[in-house]
Design a protein around this motif. Structure first.
Motif, PDB file in Angstrom:
ATOM      1  N   GLY A 144      43.834  45.402  23.409  1.00  0.00           N
ATOM      2  CA  GLY A 144      44.966  44.512  23.628  1.00  0.00           C
ATOM      3  C   GLY A 144      46.313  45.186  23.791  1.00  0.00           C
ATOM      4  O   GLY A 144      47.350  44.537  23.619  1.00  0.00           O
ATOM      5  N   HIS A 145      46.347  46.471  24.119  1.00  0.00           N
ATOM      6  CA  HIS A 145      47.620  47.170  24.272  1.00  0.00           C
ATOM      7  C   HIS A 145      48.365  46.745  25.536  1.00  0.00           C
ATOM      8  O   HIS A 145      49.589  46.764  25.573  1.00  0.00           O
ATOM      9  N   VAL A 146      47.601  46.413  26.565  1.00  0.00           N
ATOM     10  CA  VAL A 146      48.193  46.022  27.845  1.00  0.00           C
ATOM     11  C   VAL A 146      47.400  44.856  28.423  1.00  0.00           C
ATOM     12  O   VAL A 146      46.175  44.830  28.343  1.00  0.00           O
ATOM     13  N   GLY A 147      48.119  43.886  28.950  1.00  0.00           N
ATOM     14  CA  GLY A 147      47.471  42.746  29.602  1.00  0.00           C
ATOM     15  C   GLY A 147      47.556  42.903  31.110  1.00  0.00           C
ATOM     16  O   GLY A 147      48.541  43.425  31.639  1.00  0.00           O
ATOM     17  N   LEU A 148      46.513  42.485  31.803  1.00  0.00           N
ATOM     18  CA  LEU A 148      46.468  42.539  33.259  1.00  0.00           C
ATOM     19  C   LEU A 148      46.208  41.140  33.798  1.00  0.00           C
ATOM     20  O   LEU A 148      45.485  40.357  33.179  1.00  0.00           O
ATOM     21  N   TRP A 149      46.766  40.830  34.945  1.00  0.00           N
ATOM     22  CA  TRP A 149      46.530  39.516  35.540  1.00  0.00           C
ATOM     23  C   TRP A 149      46.738  39.579  37.049  1.00  0.00           C
ATOM     24  O   TRP A 149      47.401  40.478  37.553  1.00  0.00           O
ATOM     25  N   HIS A 150      46.114  38.644  37.730  1.00  0.00           N
ATOM     26  CA  HIS A 150      46.438  38.425  39.142  1.00  0.00           C
ATOM     27  C   HIS A 150      46.113  36.983  39.505  1.00  0.00           C
ATOM     28  O   HIS A 150      45.289  36.336  38.862  1.00  0.00           O
ATOM     29  N   GLU A 151      46.811  36.499  40.518  1.00  0.00           N
ATOM     30  CA  GLU A 151      46.572  35.187  41.100  1.00  0.00           C
ATOM     31  C   GLU A 151      46.600  35.370  42.610  1.00  0.00           C
ATOM     32  O   GLU A 151      47.477  36.052  43.132  1.00  0.00           O
ATOM     33  N   SER A 152      45.641  34.786  43.301  1.00  0.00           N
ATOM     34  CA  SER A 152      45.576  34.875  44.763  1.00  0.00           C
ATOM     35  C   SER A 152      45.699  33.480  45.349  1.00  0.00           C
ATOM     36  O   SER A 152      45.106  32.532  44.836  1.00  0.00           O
ATOM     37  N   TYR A 153      46.447  33.387  46.435  1.00  0.00           N
ATOM     38  CA  TYR A 153      46.655  32.106  47.104  1.00  0.00           C
ATOM     39  C   TYR A 153      46.456  32.269  48.604  1.00  0.00           C
ATOM     40  O   TYR A 153      46.991  33.205  49.193  1.00  0.00           O
ATOM     41  N   VAL A 154      45.719  31.355  49.199  1.00  0.00           N
ATOM     42  CA  VAL A 154      45.634  31.245  50.644  1.00  0.00           C
ATOM     43  C   VAL A 154      46.334  29.936  50.968  1.00  0.00           C
ATOM     44  O   VAL A 154      45.876  28.862  50.591  1.00  0.00           O
ATOM     45  N   VAL A 155      47.485  30.051  51.626  1.00  0.00           N
ATOM     46  CA  VAL A 155      48.348  28.890  51.866  1.00  0.00           C
ATOM     47  C   VAL A 155      48.238  28.491  53.335  1.00  0.00           C
ATOM     48  O   VAL A 155      48.625  29.266  54.214  1.00  0.00           O
ATOM     49  N   PRO A 156      47.709  27.306  53.611  1.00  0.00           N
ATOM     50  CA  PRO A 156      47.567  26.897  55.012  1.00  0.00           C
ATOM     51  C   PRO A 156      48.921  26.611  55.662  1.00  0.00           C
ATOM     52  O   PRO A 156      49.889  26.254  54.984  1.00  0.00           O
ATOM     53  N   GLU A 157      48.955  26.778  56.977  1.00  0.00           N
ATOM     54  CA  GLU A 157      50.166  26.457  57.716  1.00  0.00           C
ATOM     55  C   GLU A 157      50.540  25.005  57.432  1.00  0.00           C
ATOM     56  O   GLU A 157      49.675  24.148  57.314  1.00  0.00           O
TER      57      GLU A 157
END
Length: 170
Positions: free
Chosen positions: A112-125
């Protein structure tokens, strides 16, 4: 590096869907520099690697700080397929860095020394719009190009309604 602002109102020249990746880290224990330091240094290395090979699909990025503990990058990609391909390419630094993280977790050394995260989005026109006033190309406009706001509409409602010429051909 100083980038001269573009006078007036502009918008992003993005057409079609937009792929956005938010990826970051949180320092959970400041004293554990030997755990979070390598993580902090990994992202600039990956960005340099991607800048050297534009065919990998990264169009642009913005480095941000949310707090003294939390750092992240907003990335704009050509497609989700190119994003996946980079993430899984065994010859790229991300693959090696993620393998190290996974080994530490399995060995119980992450603690628990470092937290990692990501979020990915595909946004339509039709589901994104942007406006910049007296700004150099930034964010979506830096990734996809910058055009006078009149080309897409003076109001947000008009920019949301914009459809690229290629969208009409589909």
């Amino acid at each position: 590096m100083f980038t001269k602002p573009v006078t007036g109102r502009t918008t992003a020249a993005a057409e079609g869907e937009v792929v956005v990746l938010l990826i970051g880290m949180r320092i959970n224990r400041f004293w554990a520099v030997h755990h979070w330091g390598p993580v902090l240094l990994a992202m600039p290395r990956m960005l340099r690697e991607l800048r050297k090979d534009r065919s990998r699909g990264l169009l642009g990025h913005v480095l941000l700080t949310a707090s003294p503990r939390t750092y992240y990058v907003v990335q704009y990609w050509e497609s989700k397929e190119k994003l996946y391909a980079y993430a899984h390419a065994p010859d790229m630094f991300h693959h090696r860095a993620w393998a190290v993280v996974n080994r530490k977790e399995r060995a119980g050394k992450a603690r628990g020394h470092v937290g990692l995260w990501h979020e990915s989005y595909v946004v339509p026109e039709g589901s994104y719009e942007a406006i910049y006033a007296d700004m150099p190309a930034f964010g979506l406009a830096a990734a996809h190009g910058q055009v006078p706001v009149e080309k897409r509409g003076r109001r947000a409602q008009d920019r949301f309604a914009y459809r690229s010429p290629t969208a009409d051909a589909d």
